[in-house]
Design an enzyme around this catalytic site. Structure first.
Site, mmCIF file in Angstrom:
data_model
loop_
_atom_site.group_PDB
_atom_site.id
_atom_site.type_symbol
_atom_site.label_atom_id
_atom_site.label_comp_id
_atom_site.label_asym_id
_atom_site.label_seq_id
_atom_site.Cartn_x
_atom_site.Cartn_y
_atom_site.Cartn_z
ATOM 1 N N THR A 1 3.659 -11.628 -3.975
ATOM 2 C CA THR A 1 3.589 -10.607 -2.938
ATOM 3 C C THR A 1 3.726 -9.232 -3.568
ATOM 4 O O THR A 1 4.138 -9.106 -4.716
ATOM 5 C CB THR A 1 4.691 -10.831 -1.888
ATOM 6 O OG1 THR A 1 4.482 -9.945 -0.789
ATOM 7 C CG2 THR A 1 6.069 -10.603 -2.464
ATOM 8 N N THR B 1 0.352 -4.847 -5.849
ATOM 9 C CA THR B 1 -0.586 -5.267 -6.885
ATOM 10 C C THR B 1 -1.194 -6.624 -6.550
ATOM 11 O O THR B 1 -2.389 -6.852 -6.772
ATOM 12 C CB THR B 1 0.112 -5.317 -8.258
ATOM 13 O OG1 THR B 1 0.776 -4.082 -8.496
ATOM 14 C CG2 THR B 1 -0.894 -5.561 -9.373
ATOM 15 N N ASP C 1 1.817 -13.107 -9.766
ATOM 16 C CA ASP C 1 2.778 -12.339 -8.987
ATOM 17 C C ASP C 1 2.958 -10.972 -9.638
ATOM 18 O O ASP C 1 2.443 -10.719 -10.734
ATOM 19 C CB ASP C 1 4.123 -13.082 -8.911
ATOM 20 C CG ASP C 1 4.943 -12.709 -7.691
ATOM 21 O OD1 ASP C 1 4.602 -11.720 -7.008
ATOM 22 O OD2 ASP C 1 5.939 -13.408 -7.405
ATOM 23 N N ALA D 1 5.963 -7.709 -10.445
ATOM 24 C CA ALA D 1 7.356 -7.576 -10.861
ATOM 25 C C ALA D 1 7.787 -6.135 -10.636
ATOM 26 O O ALA D 1 6.967 -5.213 -10.692
ATOM 27 C CB ALA D 1 7.533 -7.965 -12.330
ATOM 28 N N ASP D 2 9.066 -5.962 -10.353
ATOM 29 C CA ASP D 2 9.590 -4.616 -10.147
ATOM 30 C C ASP D 2 9.946 -3.946 -11.469
ATOM 31 O O ASP D 2 9.837 -2.737 -11.608
ATOM 32 C CB ASP D 2 10.817 -4.676 -9.227
ATOM 33 C CG ASP D 2 10.455 -5.193 -7.851
ATOM 34 O OD1 ASP D 2 9.578 -4.586 -7.210
ATOM 35 O OD2 ASP D 2 11.029 -6.209 -7.421
ATOM 36 N N LYS E 1 12.821 -8.960 -9.994
ATOM 37 C CA LYS E 1 11.942 -9.130 -8.852
ATOM 38 C C LYS E 1 12.787 -9.190 -7.593
ATOM 39 O O LYS E 1 13.991 -9.371 -7.655
ATOM 40 C CB LYS E 1 11.095 -10.403 -8.991
ATOM 41 C CG LYS E 1 10.015 -10.275 -10.050
ATOM 42 C CD LYS E 1 9.257 -11.581 -10.300
ATOM 43 C CE LYS E 1 8.735 -12.257 -9.065
ATOM 44 N NZ LYS E 1 7.847 -11.358 -8.268
ATOM 45 N N GLY F 1 10.866 -6.680 -2.488
ATOM 46 C CA GLY F 1 10.358 -6.932 -1.143
ATOM 47 C C GLY F 1 11.183 -7.930 -0.353
ATOM 48 O O GLY F 1 10.860 -8.226 0.799
ATOM 49 N N GLU G 1 10.007 -16.599 -4.220
ATOM 50 C CA GLU G 1 9.285 -16.240 -5.438
ATOM 51 C C GLU G 1 9.769 -17.064 -6.623
ATOM 52 O O GLU G 1 8.972 -17.550 -7.431
ATOM 53 C CB GLU G 1 9.455 -14.745 -5.731
ATOM 54 C CG GLU G 1 8.667 -13.846 -4.800
ATOM 55 C CD GLU G 1 8.947 -12.367 -5.019
ATOM 56 O OE1 GLU G 1 8.126 -11.554 -4.565
ATOM 57 O OE2 GLU G 1 9.982 -12.031 -5.611
ATOM 58 N N LYS H 1 6.237 0.034 -14.384
ATOM 59 C CA LYS H 1 7.216 -1.048 -14.222
ATOM 60 C C LYS H 1 7.802 -1.521 -15.556
ATOM 61 O O LYS H 1 8.726 -2.341 -15.562
ATOM 62 C CB LYS H 1 6.562 -2.238 -13.507
ATOM 63 C CG LYS H 1 5.884 -1.903 -12.187
ATOM 64 C CD LYS H 1 6.872 -1.388 -11.170
ATOM 65 C CE LYS H 1 6.189 -0.973 -9.871
ATOM 66 N NZ LYS H 1 5.543 -2.084 -9.172
#
Length: 231
Positions: free
Chosen positions: A30, A33, A87, A89-90, A100, A103, A109, A127
């Site tokens: 999610t 990106t 996926d 990643a933050d 992560k 959200g 996840e 990031k």
């Protein structure tokens, strides 16, 4: 030539979409990106059907986008293992460890990632960090013991804060739990912190994803895509 952040994300997402094998089981994460990845995947599928065996996802937003593009989404419990999960990643460091859960979907996840043969993250250059930090570390906690955990994490110097909605109420996860964001940065030894959180009663899951991803695609400001692979 400078490109916008969205253009960078689209470039990385398009490259990730080419990694999906026809007939495979795909995990989809999610985030902004990943939304570009779903668009790229749909465009590829429209040209040449991928006939994916199954798709699982980590959020209702990704599920809606996939279904709007004609894909059928299954539950994680309905599959044995995903062949590939894409996926975001933050935060990600050079060891391919990451944070992560920005959200709020960290538990699902991590469950999808653990049950995938191969994990790929797609991120933009903002990031990437030398040492994990610069972003709140989410910890999903049970409501029954959330106040005790708030005090415990405070005593242990982790600067916890309840994640709140815009109206000031506590954010509630998909599973009915709260999130305590740890505001300490940079993080202390990530593996040690992960063990500490894993061993704390009342913690459902945390956003440290260590030794879990195999490749990272990084869209850089100069328009190139860096490709990191776990050694």
């Amino acid at each position: 030539m400078m490109t916008t952040q969205d253009e960078l994300k689209q470039q990385a997402a398009a490259q990730a979409a080419e990694m999906v094998q026809p007939g495979s089981i795909l995990g989809v994460g999610t985030g902004s990106t990943v939304a570009f990845f779903i668009d790229a995947l749909a465009a590829r599928n429209q040209k040449t059907p991928l006939n994916l065996a199954a798709i699982v996802t980590t959020s209702s937003r990704s599920q809606r986008q996939l279904e709007d593009n004609g894909f059928h989404v299954s539950e994680l419990a309905e599959i044995d293992q995903a062949d590939l999960t894409i996926d975001g990643a933050d935060r990600v460091d050079p060891q391919l460890d990451g944070i992560k859960g920005g959200g709020g979907a960290l538990t699902l996840e991590k469950n999808v990632a653990i049950n995938s043969k191969h994990n790929v993250w797609i991120v933009d250059e903002s990031k990437v960090v030398d040492r994990l930090g610069g972003f709140p570390l989410p910890v999903e906690v049970l409501p029954v013991s959330c106040e005790q955990l708030l005090k415990k994490f405070t005593r242990d110097g982790l600067a916890p804060q309840f994640r709140l909605n815009e109206d000031g109420s506590r954010y509630v996860t998909h599973y009915g739990n709260y999130i305590l964001d740890l505001m300490v940065s940079p993080l202390p030894i990530p593996a040690g912190l992960a063990n500490y959180l894993d061993g704390t009663v009342g913690v459902v899951e945390h956003g440290l994803f260590l030794n879990m991803t195999d490749e990272v695609l990084i869209a850089k400001k100069d328009g190139t895509i860096a490709h990191w692979v776990r050694k």
